[in-house]
Scaffold this active site. Structure first.
Site, short mmCIF file in Angstrom:
data_model
loop_
_atom_site.label_atom_id
_atom_site.label_comp_id
_atom_site.label_asym_id
_atom_site.label_seq_id
_atom_site.Cartn_x
_atom_site.Cartn_y
_atom_site.Cartn_z
N ASP A 36 -39.32 -137.46 83.59
CA ASP A 36 -38.60 -137.64 85.02
C ASP A 36 -37.87 -139.14 84.97
OD1 ASP A 36 -38.22 -137.31 87.88
OD2 ASP A 36 -39.99 -138.68 87.99
N ASP A 39 -36.97 -141.20 88.42
CA ASP A 39 -37.59 -141.90 89.61
C ASP A 39 -39.05 -141.79 89.65
OD1 ASP A 39 -35.19 -142.71 91.04
OD2 ASP A 39 -34.61 -140.50 91.26
#
Length: 219
Positions: A15, A17
């Protein structure tokens, strides 16, 4: 002293953020303004938005609003976020972690679109992986596993041989639904039941094995 967890893998799915990039300052600014415009409690909104595509968050927060309005609103907010890099920095340990993955199978799997992912990774001084699954690549937002399954397929690795790095409840649920092991990163992650959890990426080390796979040391 925290015990070290060792996970074997043939690919890592990352991922962006909250995991590689700390963009909380921008996310707070954008979504608190949105909350005010719609008369919603900003603190409650912030509990929903991490990890999801914007339109998916809006569908939960404004369930009676037409999807077309959510998509249009989401496009405007993505443009705002892409123009606002104030406070966007790398998560501690992320530059070294990404450097250690050069030549190893790994992919970015993010709810951001292409423009936002490029802008934030660039602002944080992080190299973009060659394989990237962005908002444009999928039909369903996390917590749907589609993005992680697509990342595994593009790398040619079985889901069971992948380890996901995530910070949000939606992302951790997506990784688990994809049949993958999940390392939770940061203060939000622990309550969602990942296989292991770290404060940041300074607590992660990757070691390549003779068989072409690698071990991920967490903790």
């Amino acid at each position: 002293m925290t015990a070290t967890t060792v996970l074997t893998a043939r690919a890592l799915l990352l991922d962006m953020d909250g995991t590689l990039v700390n963009s909380d300052a921008v996310v707070e600014r954008i979504w608190r303004r949105w909350s005010e415009r719609h008369g919603l409690d900003a603190d409650e909104v912030m509990k929903v938005v991490h990890g999801r595509q914007g339109h998916a968050s809006m569908a939960l927060l404004l369930p009676d609003r037409p999807r077309e309005q959510n998509l249009a609103d989401n496009a405007r907010m993505l443009a705002e976020e892409t123009a606002d890099m104030d406070g966007v920095v790398a998560v501690p340990g992320a530059p070294e972690f990404m450097a250690s993955l050069r030549g190893l199978p790994h992919a970015l799997v993010t709810s951001a679109d292409i423009a936002l992912s490029r802008a934030r990774m660039g602002a944080a001084g992080l190299e973009l992986p060659s394989v990237r699954v962005t908002a444009e690549s999928v039909g369903a937002s996390k917590p749907d596993p589609e993005g992680f399954l697509k990342g595994a397929a593009e790398l040619g690795v079985a889901p069971a041989d992948c380890v996901v790095f995530e910070d949000s409840g939606a992302g951790i649920a997506a990784g688990r639904s994809a049949g993958m092991r999940v390392v939770g990163v940061g203060p939000r992650a622990g309550v969602y039941g990942p296989d292991a959890v770290v404060r940041d990426l300074t607590q992660v080390r990757v070691e390549v094995g003779a068989d072409g796979g690698f071990r991920v040391y967490v903790g």
